[in-house]
Design a protein around this motif. Structure first.
Motif, PDB file in Angstrom:
ATOM      1  N   GLN A  77       0.857  -1.209   0.000  1.00 53.91           N
ATOM      2  CA  GLN A  77       0.000   0.000   0.000  1.00 53.91           C
ATOM      3  C   GLN A  77       0.884   1.247   0.000  1.00 53.91           C
ATOM      4  O   GLN A  77       2.109   1.160   0.010  1.00 53.91           O
ATOM      5  N   LEU A 108       3.158   4.431  -0.325  1.00 59.79           N
ATOM      6  CA  LEU A 108       4.273   4.792  -1.206  1.00 59.79           C
ATOM      7  C   LEU A 108       4.825   3.560  -1.925  1.00 59.79           C
ATOM      8  O   LEU A 108       5.201   3.628  -3.091  1.00 59.79           O
ATOM      9  N   ASP A 135       5.930  -7.841   1.898  1.00 53.85           N
ATOM     10  CA  ASP A 135       5.041  -7.143   2.830  1.00 53.85           C
ATOM     11  C   ASP A 135       4.435  -8.195   3.771  1.00 53.85           C
ATOM     12  O   ASP A 135       4.583  -9.403   3.541  1.00 53.85           O
ATOM     13  N   ASN A 184      11.596   0.325   1.924  1.00 54.31           N
ATOM     14  CA  ASN A 184      10.493   1.263   2.128  1.00 54.31           C
ATOM     15  C   ASN A 184       9.651   0.956   3.370  1.00 54.31           C
ATOM     16  O   ASN A 184       9.024   1.862   3.926  1.00 54.31           O
ATOM     17  N   TYR A 206      10.557   7.155  16.174  1.00 51.53           N
ATOM     18  CA  TYR A 206      10.566   7.245  14.704  1.00 51.53           C
ATOM     19  C   TYR A 206      11.726   8.140  14.237  1.00 51.53           C
ATOM     20  O   TYR A 206      12.409   7.836  13.252  1.00 51.53           O
ATOM     21  N   ILE A 241       2.855  12.901   2.819  1.00 45.75           N
ATOM     22  CA  ILE A 241       2.354  12.315   1.579  1.00 45.75           C
ATOM     23  C   ILE A 241       1.078  11.535   1.903  1.00 45.75           C
ATOM     24  O   ILE A 241       1.034  10.804   2.904  1.00 45.75           O
ATOM     25  N   THR A 280      -1.034   8.832   2.323  1.00 50.55           N
ATOM     26  CA  THR A 280      -1.014   7.362   2.381  1.00 50.55           C
ATOM     27  C   THR A 280      -1.772   6.940   3.637  1.00 50.55           C
ATOM     28  O   THR A 280      -2.077   7.782   4.494  1.00 50.55           O
TER      29      THR A 280
END
Ligand SMILES: NC(=O)c1ccc[n+]([C@@H]2O[C@H](COP(=O)([O-])OP(=O)(O)OC[C@H]3O[C@@H](n4cnc5c(N)ncnc54)[C@H](O)[C@@H]3O)[C@@H](O)[C@H]2O)c1
Length: 250
Positions: free
Chosen positions: A17, A19, A38, A89, A153, A186, A188
């Motif tokens: 899903q 990006l 994934d 990613n 993060y 972005i 998402t």
């Protein structure tokens, strides 16, 4: 669209899903065979549907499992014959103020973004070094410079920058580049899952005054991983509508 990836094998993590999905589609549209890992098989099936070209595959792999990540990458190398591109990613958020970050949430965020990038890069580099060609792209974030309520993060994404720069020095003599993208805000599922008021405040600070589209990231990624980006290594590319520049007074 160009055909600059024709004949190339692209590996990407977190392609089900967001990006990742946009990048899978863009690499495939430009001629690559794309293998993506994934956890989410249902969403992965949606990514695979309608993908242009052939030779694409989804692999259910947890990037925090070093043995599983290496088995995936070695398996693709054995069947495809080469690995041209690795895109690290996959990433997660577990936002909280420092006093509320549990050890589990700390470990989970570091494990996916940073450990996952290390495990996959180490495995892919063995093949890239042999063929004296490779492109490794890892996902940092605008948050790597610091963001309130995201210390775990921030640490993971600053770690990705450090890892990229260190590895770039080792890959350079083997024709292997290593770069990072630091996306801003972005659209998402990850952005949608952020705390609403915090997200809205951040969007209000974007100089371009709107969020980015996943295709904005896919365009940057397919450039940085292409043969023509051969003299670019160790960089962190902000794709963020200007929010990383600093203060923005309206
Ligand atoms: N969306 C943004 O605004 C934004 C901003 C800055 C950085 N980023 C970074 O970009 C990357 C992609 O973000 P996104 O918004 O598409 O996120 P997303 O949550 O929409 O998608 C992430 C994907 O990674 C997968 N994943 C999670 N843990 C995994 C694991 N252990 N093994 C394999 N796959 C796993 C998820 O199942 C999901 O499909 C992440 O690294 C994120 O931190 C995103």
């Amino acid at each position: 669209m160009t055909d600059r990836y024709t004949g190339q094998t692209v590996l990407l993590t977190g392609g089900a899903q967001g990006l990742g999905r946009a990048m899978v589609h863009r690499f495939a549209a430009e001629g690559a065979s794309v293998h993506f890992a994934d956890l989410n098989a249902d969403a992965a099936a949606e990514t695979l549907a309608g993908l242009p070209g052939d030779g694409h595959a989804f692999h259910q792999v947890d990037v925090t499992d070093q043995a599983a990540a290496a088995a995936w990458i070695d398996g693709v190398a054995a069947s495809a014959g080469r690995i041209d591109v690795l895109v690290n990613n996959a990433g997660i958020i577990r936002d909280n103020r420092i006093e509320n970050i549990t050890a589990q949430d700390w470990d989970a965020v570091i494990a996916v973004s940073l450990n996952g990038a290390f495990y996959c890069t180490q495995a892919a580099f063995a093949h890239m070094r042999e063929q004296q060609y490779g492109r490794v792209l890892s996902f940092s974030s605008m948050s790597w410079r610091g963001n309130f309520g995201q210390a775990n993060y921030v640490a993971a994404k600053a770690g990705v920058v450090g890892f990229t720069r260190g590895f770039a020095l080792e890959g350079a003599r083997h024709g292997v580049t290593a770069n990072a993208i630091a996306p801003g805000l972005i659209d998402t599922p990850m952005l949608a899952s952020m705390n609403g008021p915090a997200r809205d405040k951040l969007i209000g600070k974007v100089p371009m005054r709107h969020t980015g589209h996943p295709d904005d990231i896919a365009a940057a990624a397919t450039f940085l991983c292409s043969p023509e980006a051969r003299y670019i290594t160790g960089v962190v590319l902000d794709v963020d509508g200007g929010i990383g520049i600093g203060s923005s007074i309206r």
